[in-house]
Design a protein around this motif. Structure first.
Motif, PDB file in Angstrom:
ATOM      1  N   ALA A 163       0.849  -1.188   0.000  1.00 27.11           N
ATOM      2  CA  ALA A 163       0.000   0.000   0.000  1.00 27.11           C
ATOM      3  C   ALA A 163       0.888   1.242   0.000  1.00 27.11           C
ATOM      4  O   ALA A 163       1.935   1.255   0.647  1.00 27.11           O
ATOM      5  N   ARG A 164       0.466   2.252  -0.755  1.00 29.82           N
ATOM      6  CA  ARG A 164       1.147   3.550  -0.776  1.00 29.82           C
ATOM      7  C   ARG A 164       0.095   4.645  -0.960  1.00 29.82           C
ATOM      8  O   ARG A 164      -0.866   4.454  -1.694  1.00 29.82           O
ATOM      9  N   PRO A 165       0.281   5.788  -0.324  1.00 33.69           N
ATOM     10  CA  PRO A 165      -0.718   6.861  -0.394  1.00 33.69           C
ATOM     11  C   PRO A 165      -0.989   7.345  -1.821  1.00 33.69           C
ATOM     12  O   PRO A 165      -0.130   7.275  -2.697  1.00 33.69           O
ATOM     13  N   ILE A 166      -2.190   7.848  -2.013  1.00 36.87           N
ATOM     14  CA  ILE A 166      -2.609   8.473  -3.267  1.00 36.87           C
ATOM     15  C   ILE A 166      -2.949   9.933  -2.966  1.00 36.87           C
ATOM     16  O   ILE A 166      -3.612  10.224  -1.963  1.00 36.87           O
ATOM     17  N   VAL A 167      -2.496  10.834  -3.847  1.00 37.78           N
ATOM     18  CA  VAL A 167      -2.844  12.250  -3.737  1.00 37.78           C
ATOM     19  C   VAL A 167      -3.375  12.704  -5.092  1.00 37.78           C
ATOM     20  O   VAL A 167      -2.682  12.585  -6.105  1.00 37.78           O
ATOM     21  N   ILE A 168      -4.595  13.212  -5.089  1.00 39.10           N
ATOM     22  CA  ILE A 168      -5.211  13.769  -6.285  1.00 39.10           C
ATOM     23  C   ILE A 168      -5.359  15.262  -6.029  1.00 39.10           C
ATOM     24  O   ILE A 168      -5.988  15.674  -5.050  1.00 39.10           O
ATOM     25  N   GLY A 169      -4.765  16.069  -6.893  1.00 37.17           N
ATOM     26  CA  GLY A 169      -4.759  17.518  -6.702  1.00 37.17           C
ATOM     27  C   GLY A 169      -6.117  18.171  -6.869  1.00 37.17           C
ATOM     28  O   GLY A 169      -7.114  17.526  -7.205  1.00 37.17           O
ATOM     29  N   LYS A 170      -6.138  19.467  -6.671  1.00 41.20           N
ATOM     30  CA  LYS A 170      -7.348  20.261  -6.855  1.00 41.20           C
ATOM     31  C   LYS A 170      -7.717  20.333  -8.337  1.00 41.20           C
ATOM     32  O   LYS A 170      -6.847  20.246  -9.210  1.00 41.20           O
ATOM     33  N   ASN A 171      -9.001  20.524  -8.602  1.00 36.99           N
ATOM     34  CA  ASN A 171      -9.504  20.795  -9.953  1.00 36.99           C
ATOM     35  C   ASN A 171      -9.205  19.697 -10.964  1.00 36.99           C
ATOM     36  O   ASN A 171      -9.037  19.978 -12.149  1.00 36.99           O
ATOM     37  N   CYS A 172      -9.151  18.463 -10.513  1.00 37.33           N
ATOM     38  CA  CYS A 172      -8.904  17.341 -11.421  1.00 37.33           C
ATOM     39  C   CYS A 172     -10.230  16.772 -11.924  1.00 37.33           C
ATOM     40  O   CYS A 172     -11.278  16.981 -11.322  1.00 37.33           O
ATOM     41  N   PHE A 173     -10.165  16.057 -13.026  1.00 33.72           N
ATOM     42  CA  PHE A 173     -11.322  15.340 -13.558  1.00 33.72           C
ATOM     43  C   PHE A 173     -10.867  13.914 -13.848  1.00 33.72           C
ATOM     44  O   PHE A 173      -9.940  13.704 -14.628  1.00 33.72           O
ATOM     45  N   ILE A 174     -11.510  12.946 -13.205  1.00 33.41           N
ATOM     46  CA  ILE A 174     -11.198  11.533 -13.393  1.00 33.41           C
ATOM     47  C   ILE A 174     -12.298  10.955 -14.276  1.00 33.41           C
ATOM     48  O   ILE A 174     -13.453  10.870 -13.853  1.00 33.41           O
ATOM     49  N   GLY A 175     -11.971  10.539 -15.492  1.00 36.05           N
ATOM     50  CA  GLY A 175     -12.964  10.003 -16.419  1.00 36.05           C
ATOM     51  C   GLY A 175     -13.557   8.694 -15.943  1.00 36.05           C
ATOM     52  O   GLY A 175     -12.970   7.976 -15.117  1.00 36.05           O
ATOM     53  N   CYS A 176     -14.722   8.355 -16.481  1.00 34.53           N
ATOM     54  CA  CYS A 176     -15.434   7.160 -16.038  1.00 34.53           C
ATOM     55  C   CYS A 176     -14.597   5.894 -16.253  1.00 34.53           C
ATOM     56  O   CYS A 176     -13.755   5.828 -17.143  1.00 34.53           O
ATOM     57  N   ASN A 177     -14.818   4.927 -15.394  1.00 37.80           N
ATOM     58  CA  ASN A 177     -14.178   3.606 -15.452  1.00 37.80           C
ATOM     59  C   ASN A 177     -12.653   3.656 -15.330  1.00 37.80           C
ATOM     60  O   ASN A 177     -11.966   2.731 -15.749  1.00 37.80           O
TER      61      ASN A 177
END
Length: 183
Positions: A127-141
């Motif tokens: 396991a390792r941390p995940i960081v998703i920044g501000k104003n991101c868009f993650i597409g479906c699937n």
């Protein structure tokens, strides 16, 4: 289930959420004792089939799996039928949109060594941390794997398998995902 009742249930399991949490359908939310699950203001969680017309396969699932894991979801985030599952930590920046049926998992769920899998040795799960920044868009699937860091303003293409560190303002797509454009 009425969303107000569900919000009371979330408070009982020590889920901290801000103002104007909007629940369309009933998500699956599990906060392990000792873990931390924070949801910001103005967050929308879609968990019913017709709450997002991309076609949701499941309710949204948000899980802190170990006593010291943490999930922090920023303000103004939208989530649709996604799985967010942490053994260490997952941070999602404000104004981020998580597309239908996406998976964000900071671990492998099972050890990769045969002996450890057969004896179900939990401490061998990578396991390792995940960081998703501000104003991101993650597409479906999309699938966001352990150790991923997305800079601010990133766009992840539909169906991408994302692992690694990505700079601000880029479009990431494919399997394995790579930068295909800078914004």
């Amino acid at each position: 289930m009425n969303s107000n009742w569900f919000k009371l249930l979330m408070k009982a399991t020590r889920v901290q959420y801000g103002e104007n949490l909007k629940l369309n359908g009933v998500p699956v939310v599990f906060n392990k004792q000792g873990a931390e699950l924070l949801i910001g203001d103005n967050v929308t969680i879609n968990s019913s089939f017709l709450s997002n017309l991309v076609g949701l396969y499941q309710r949204t699932i948000i899980v802190t799996r170990t006593h010291d894991s943490k999930i922090a979801i920023g303000n103004n985030v939208g989530i649709s039928g996604a799985t967010i599952y942490a053994r260490t930590s997952i941070t999602i920046g404000e104004n981020t949109l998580i597309g239908g049926n996406s998976k964000i998992m900071d671990n492998d769920f099972h050890p990769i060594e045969v002996e450890a899998r057969n004896t179900d040795i939990k401490e061998k799960i990578a396991a390792r941390p995940i960081v998703i920044g501000k104003n991101c868009f993650i597409g479906c699937n999309s699938l966001i794997l352990k150790g991923t860091i997305l800079g601010e303003g990133c766009v992840v293409g539909a169906g991408a398998v994302v692992s690694g560190v990505f700079e601000d303002n880029c479009v990431i797509a494919g399997n394995p995902a790579k930068v295909i454009k800078r914004l």
